[in-house]
Design an enzyme around this catalytic site. Structure first.
Site, short mmCIF file in Angstrom:
data_model
loop_
_atom_site.label_atom_id
_atom_site.label_comp_id
_atom_site.label_asym_id
_atom_site.label_seq_id
_atom_site.Cartn_x
_atom_site.Cartn_y
_atom_site.Cartn_z
N SER A 47 0.82 -1.21 0.00
CA SER A 47 0.00 0.00 0.00
C SER A 47 0.86 1.26 0.00
O SER A 47 0.36 2.35 -0.26
CB SER A 47 -0.92 0.02 1.22
OG SER A 47 -0.17 0.03 2.43
N GLU A 54 4.28 3.63 -1.30
CA GLU A 54 4.72 4.06 -2.63
C GLU A 54 5.63 3.04 -3.30
O GLU A 54 5.43 2.67 -4.45
CB GLU A 54 5.44 5.42 -2.53
CG GLU A 54 4.54 6.56 -2.10
CD GLU A 54 3.37 6.75 -3.04
OE1 GLU A 54 3.55 6.66 -4.28
OE2 GLU A 54 2.26 6.99 -2.55
N ARG A 84 -2.45 -5.33 6.30
CA ARG A 84 -3.49 -5.22 7.34
C ARG A 84 -4.88 -4.96 6.76
O ARG A 84 -5.88 -5.03 7.48
CB ARG A 84 -3.13 -4.10 8.32
CG ARG A 84 -3.02 -2.73 7.69
CD ARG A 84 -2.57 -1.68 8.71
NE ARG A 84 -2.41 -0.36 8.10
CZ ARG A 84 -3.39 0.49 7.88
NH1 ARG A 84 -4.63 0.15 8.23
NH2 ARG A 84 -3.17 1.67 7.33
N ARG A 85 -4.94 -4.64 5.48
CA ARG A 85 -6.24 -4.45 4.84
C ARG A 85 -6.15 -4.87 3.38
O ARG A 85 -5.07 -4.90 2.79
CB ARG A 85 -6.69 -2.98 4.93
CG ARG A 85 -5.74 -2.00 4.26
CD ARG A 85 -6.20 -0.57 4.49
NE ARG A 85 -5.25 0.40 3.97
CZ ARG A 85 -5.20 0.82 2.71
NH1 ARG A 85 -6.05 0.31 1.82
NH2 ARG A 85 -4.30 1.71 2.33
N LEU A 108 7.74 -2.52 4.22
CA LEU A 108 6.99 -1.94 5.34
C LEU A 108 7.72 -0.72 5.90
O LEU A 108 8.96 -0.70 5.96
CB LEU A 108 6.84 -2.96 6.46
CG LEU A 108 5.75 -4.02 6.34
CD1 LEU A 108 5.81 -4.96 7.54
CD2 LEU A 108 4.37 -3.37 6.23
N GLY A 109 6.95 0.27 6.32
CA GLY A 109 7.58 1.44 6.93
C GLY A 109 6.55 2.51 7.24
O GLY A 109 5.51 2.61 6.58
N TYR A 113 15.70 6.69 13.56
CA TYR A 113 15.35 6.12 12.25
C TYR A 113 16.46 5.23 11.72
O TYR A 113 16.23 4.07 11.35
CB TYR A 113 15.07 7.27 11.28
CG TYR A 113 14.70 6.81 9.88
CD1 TYR A 113 13.42 6.34 9.60
CD2 TYR A 113 15.62 6.85 8.84
CE1 TYR A 113 13.06 5.93 8.33
CE2 TYR A 113 15.28 6.43 7.56
CZ TYR A 113 14.01 5.98 7.31
OH TYR A 113 13.67 5.56 6.05
N LYS A 125 16.67 0.98 11.44
CA LYS A 125 16.96 0.36 10.15
C LYS A 125 18.19 -0.54 10.24
O LYS A 125 18.21 -1.66 9.70
CB LYS A 125 17.19 1.43 9.08
CG LYS A 125 15.95 2.26 8.75
CD LYS A 125 14.85 1.41 8.14
CE LYS A 125 13.66 2.25 7.72
NZ LYS A 125 12.55 1.44 7.19
N LEU A 141 13.95 8.94 -1.37
CA LEU A 141 13.11 8.37 -2.42
C LEU A 141 12.32 9.47 -3.11
O LEU A 141 11.57 10.21 -2.46
CB LEU A 141 12.16 7.33 -1.82
CG LEU A 141 12.82 6.07 -1.25
CD1 LEU A 141 11.78 5.20 -0.55
CD2 LEU A 141 13.53 5.30 -2.33
N ARG A 163 3.44 14.58 2.69
CA ARG A 163 4.61 14.65 3.56
C ARG A 163 5.41 15.87 3.15
O ARG A 163 6.30 15.80 2.30
CB ARG A 163 5.46 13.39 3.43
CG ARG A 163 4.79 12.13 3.98
CD ARG A 163 5.77 10.97 4.03
NE ARG A 163 5.13 9.74 4.45
CZ ARG A 163 5.78 8.57 4.56
NH1 ARG A 163 7.06 8.50 4.26
NH2 ARG A 163 5.15 7.48 4.96
#
Length: 315
Positions: free
Chosen positions: A100, A102, A125-126, A165-166, A216, A220, A243, A251
């Site tokens: 879900s 980018e 999760r969905r 995931l993040g 962060y 990682k 990215l 954001r």
């Protein structure tokens, strides 16, 4: 860019709330490195002019290492179509965590366009709304990341796994960030290993270091090290810089960074940033390449090189 403009960008970035550590870390690191020269693609070609290639072949003798690397890269690029075809014939299955987001979204699209896997499964999760015809055969496993042990079956029977995931501290808070980027990732990797996954691909970050003072980068780095302890047959880590993408969610910090890099010479910008599509193509070009390495670490430059390898094949 004039010095005053760069200073204004750094000042603005520095005034951002500490709630967005990933953006702050990138800008902070980048501002200290901008004075250093960054290797451009030209560095991989034998120099031209008086010291460049000579009809007698003295150019190759003078720069043997550069020549060997250039020839090796060209050979790998030319082999990509055949490698993809051989990979397809193996009928492998794949799962994607974080489809879900980018990077995960672009990864799914590229996987389907290249037709590399016989079975594609999204674990999240969905359930995602995938209306296009191209997505009709995509399997979706909905899980509760707080109770992943109850969903171990979702991780079984996959040859390859991609973890994208993040989240951010702004979105989930400090504890939520650690829970998603560390705990969810590690538990998913454990279940993937138990379920038979042979090749695990982890999207990490430039500067990842478990001893870092920045949360962060510390998280990682810790995740990289702990996933390695699971001893997958093949473990590939991707450490991109900033990215570059048009996120569906807002954001502002990342928007500022993208504008900043957009004003820089390409050779500088490519040392600290990378388009999402380039990361995705590097992941897939890497997965089809046979390797006897247990662990592979691709930094931002390697991602650029591998992700753009197909460009040289175009007329």
């Amino acid at each position: 860019m004039q010095a005053s403009s760069a200073q204004r960008v750094r000042k603005n970035a520095g005034e951002r709330s500490p709630e967005i550590p990933d953006i702050e870390v990138e800008v902070s690191e980048l501002s200290t490195q901008m004075g250093a020269a960054t290797c451009s693609r030209r560095a991989w070609a034998a120099p031209s002019g008086p010291t460049g290639p000579h009809p007698s072949g003295r150019g190759e003798q003078r720069y043997p290492e550069v020549t060997r690397k250039t020839k090796s890269r060209m050979a790998e690029t030319e082999a990509l179509p055949k490698l993809r075809e051989d990979f397809r014939m193996q009928n492998k299955s794949v799962f994607i965590l974080g489809a879900s987001g980018e990077t995960g979204r672009v990864l799914l699209k590229e996987i389907l366009e290249q037709g590399l896997f016989s079975k594609v499964t999204l674990i999240g999760r969905r359930k995602l709304t995938l209306d296009e015809e191209a997505y009709k055969n995509v399997n979706q496993e909905v899980v509760d990341f707080e109770k992943l042990d109850d969903y171990a079956s979702a991780f079984q029977g996959h040859d390859v796994g991609f973890c994208c995931l993040g989240t951010t501290r702004k979105k989930a808070g400090a504890e939520g960030f650690v829970r998603v980027d560390r705990d969810y990732v590690l538990k998913s990797a454990e279940l993937a290993k138990s379920g038979g996954c042979k090749h695990f691909n982890l999207l990490s970050s430039k500067g990842a270091d478990k001893s870092s003072n920045f949360l962060y980068l510390q998280v990682k780095g810790e995740v990289e090290a702990r996933v390695e302890e699971l001893k997958f047959d093949r473990y590939s880590i991707f450490r991109p810089g900033v990215l570059l993408c048009d996120r569906q969610e807002s954001r502002p910090g990342e928007w500022l960074v993208r504008k900043f890099f957009g004003s820089l010479p390409e050779s500088w910008a490519s040392g600290h940033s990378v388009p999402v599509i380039t990361v995705v193509r590097a992941m897939l070009n890497n997965v089809v390449r046979p390797s006897d390495k247990k662990k592979e670490l691709l930094d931002n430059k390697a991602i650029h090189d591998l992700g753009k390898a197909d460009d040289s094949l175009k007329p």
